[in-house]
Write an enzyme that holds these catalytic residues in place. Structure first.
Site, short mmCIF file in Angstrom:
data_model
loop_
_atom_site.label_atom_id
_atom_site.label_comp_id
_atom_site.label_asym_id
_atom_site.label_seq_id
_atom_site.Cartn_x
_atom_site.Cartn_y
_atom_site.Cartn_z
N SER A 159 0.85 -1.19 0.00
CA SER A 159 0.00 0.00 0.00
C SER A 159 0.89 1.24 0.00
CB SER A 159 -0.92 -0.08 1.23
OG SER A 159 -1.71 1.06 1.33
N HIS A 185 -2.53 -0.84 -3.42
CA HIS A 185 -3.66 0.06 -3.18
C HIS A 185 -3.43 1.37 -3.93
CE1 HIS A 185 -4.51 -1.96 0.98
NE2 HIS A 185 -4.85 -2.73 -0.04
N ASP A 233 -4.48 -4.76 5.63
CA ASP A 233 -4.88 -5.62 4.52
C ASP A 233 -3.72 -6.56 4.18
OD1 ASP A 233 -6.47 -6.60 2.47
OD2 ASP A 233 -5.82 -5.08 1.03
#
Lengths: 195, 277
Positions: free
Chosen positions: A12, A39, A132
């Site tokens: 991310s 992301h 995540d």
């Protein structure tokens, strides 16, 4: 040496630099497909895969629904869609609810890839600012796959590596350079294998 | 001897077969990875330990089925998602529709209806709404109920004005709804031109004489067989030279209708049915 079929990478915040550091040093003859969730904001353009494609010897492209996963390619999950792997080794996409506030979600890719590749999957979690991927990497391990996490003290943002380490007994905790050479060595082994 | 994962796949096969036989909803030709994830998620919320334990409930408990169906079919949508596509519909398709006395639009797989209202706003701004009717359909009754009410949380419209403007919006998005506390309701003049209805793309019939069909992010859930079935349905529902708009990761390549459509705007996944069909 145990044989692997596929690598999944999730990242991310700070991911662009981390992905560049790993993917740009992998050799042209790298044998495994690499599936990546980074992301991105929903209104991002297609900079990510174009940029990586320019810098890497490997062919980097956005994953398309129904596309057959081919060895030696790097596939980036399209923004705004979850990326999943089917039993047929083809991609599918979904616009289901975000998971961990993210679409694409790393957990979604890792869990579906673990279902398909089982012990032949390598899961890698890099820098990032949320958790995540932690559950996804746990599933990779549960299926007998290999787990790698970027060492938190080397990560631009350490939350995501830390969350993954907190949930699973990780096989290798490494710096970006070490991850790149680990994957390259694995490829050399695979290269000399008759399989 | 089968391992646990193979057993799970067999259980999913049996569950989908049970749903098909009992209720006529066909998930057997859906992309398996998404379906599996949704079924597991639903099982986690239920008191079942195994997927096969859901099968007797499917046969004998309609409310259990309704809630599973809701989980299997939910998809996320928002007003003006992909504004460049809506701008292209406005700039490129609407001028071609102006010649018709009555304009029929089918929005297949409308989910909770946000894009149907998006279309109505576009039609209003281009002076076409008074002769247009939007048929917005989905097979999820809960979604259709929500869509018909036309009431949405105010916070779901965050960033919406920006998207609206990038789609070529001429006013303010707030001109089109009444806000009350934390909710908004779209104006009746928009609602009057949308018919929300239950329709199941896997087994229901064509809609006749459509000038424009939106079928966005529906095909991504289907296998080739079901994709071709739905695309046949779209082709047969369109007038000659009618328009078909797909999702931004979908296209007609390698499908059964490829020869029946011309590319109208490739980057925006807009196709036009060939004359003579």
């Amino acid at each position: 040496m145990k044989q692997y079929d596929t690598v999944v990478i999730g990242t991310s915040a700070g991911g662009l630099g981390a992905l560049t550091a790993i993917l740009s040093v992998l050799p042209e003859n790298f044998k495994l497909p690499i599936l990546v969730v980074q992301h991105q904001p929903a209104d991002a353009d297609d900079f990510l895969h174009r940029h990586l494609n320019d810098l890497c010897q490997l062919n980097v492209k956005e994953a398309s629904p129904g596309e057959l996963i081919v060895a030696g390619r790097v596939y980036i999950a399209p923004r705004g869609y979850h990326l999943l792997v089917e039993e047929s080794h083809r991609f599918s996409l979904s616009v289901d609810l975000p998971v961990n506030y993210a679409i694409p979600s790393i957990d979604v890719l890792f869990e579906s890839a673990a279902d398909v590749y089982k012990a032949k999957l390598i899961g890698v979690i890099l820098t990032g600012a949320n958790n995540d991927g932690a559950l996804g990497l746990k599933e990779v391990k549960a299926q007998g796959g290999l787990t790698i996490v970027q060492a938190p003290d080397t990560a631009e943002v350490s939350c995501m590596p830390q969350a993954a380490i907190g949930m699973t007994k990780i096989d290798h905790i490494l710096s970006l350079n070490e991850i790149a050479s680990f994957l390259t060595k694995l490829n050399d082994v695979k290269d000399t294998d008759n399989d | 001897m089968k391992n646990k994962k193979n057993i799970e796949n067999d259980e999913i096969d049996c569950l989908l077969e049970a749903i098909w036989r009992r209720y006529g909803y066909d998930f057997r030709h859906y992309s398996r990875a998404s379906i599996k994830r949704r079924i597991r998620h639903h099982m986690g919320l239920s008191d079942c330990q195994h997927i096969s334990e859901m099968i007797p409930k499917i046969f004998h408990d309609e409310s259990f089925f309704e809630s599973l169906l809701n989980d299997l079919s939910i998809s996320v949508t928002q007003m003006f998602r992909d504004p460049v596509v809506f701008n292209s519909i406005r700039q490129q398709i609407f001028p071609k529709l102006k010649t018709y006395a009555r304009i029929n639009i089918w929005h297949a797989g409308c989910s909770t209806g946000e894009e149907a209202y998006t279309l109505a706003i576009l039609l209003e701004e281009e002076g076409l709404l008074n002769r247009a009717q939007i048929y917005a359909t989905d097979f999820n009754n809960a979604s259709i109920d929500k869509a018909s009410r036309g009431i949405y949380p105010l916070k779901s419209l965050q960033n919406c004005n920006e998207l609206y403007l990038s789609s070529g919006g001429k006013h303010k998005i707030s001109d089109y709804y009444h806000a009350n506390y934390e909710a908004i309701k779209f104006k009746q003049s928009l609602v009057d031109h949308i018919t929300f209805a239950h329709h199941n793309l896997t087994c229901d019939q064509v809609f006749a004489q459509m000038h424009l069909i939106l079928c966005r992010n529906v095909l991504i859930y289907f296998d080739k067989t079901l994709q071709n079935h739905v695309l046949d349905l779209c082709r047969d529902s369109l007038v000659s030279q009618g328009f078909l708009v797909l999702g931004d990761k979908e296209n007609l390549d390698f499908t059964s209708v490829r020869e029946d459509f011309d590319n109208f705007s490739q980057p925006h996944r807009i196709y036009r049915k060939r004359a003579g069909w």
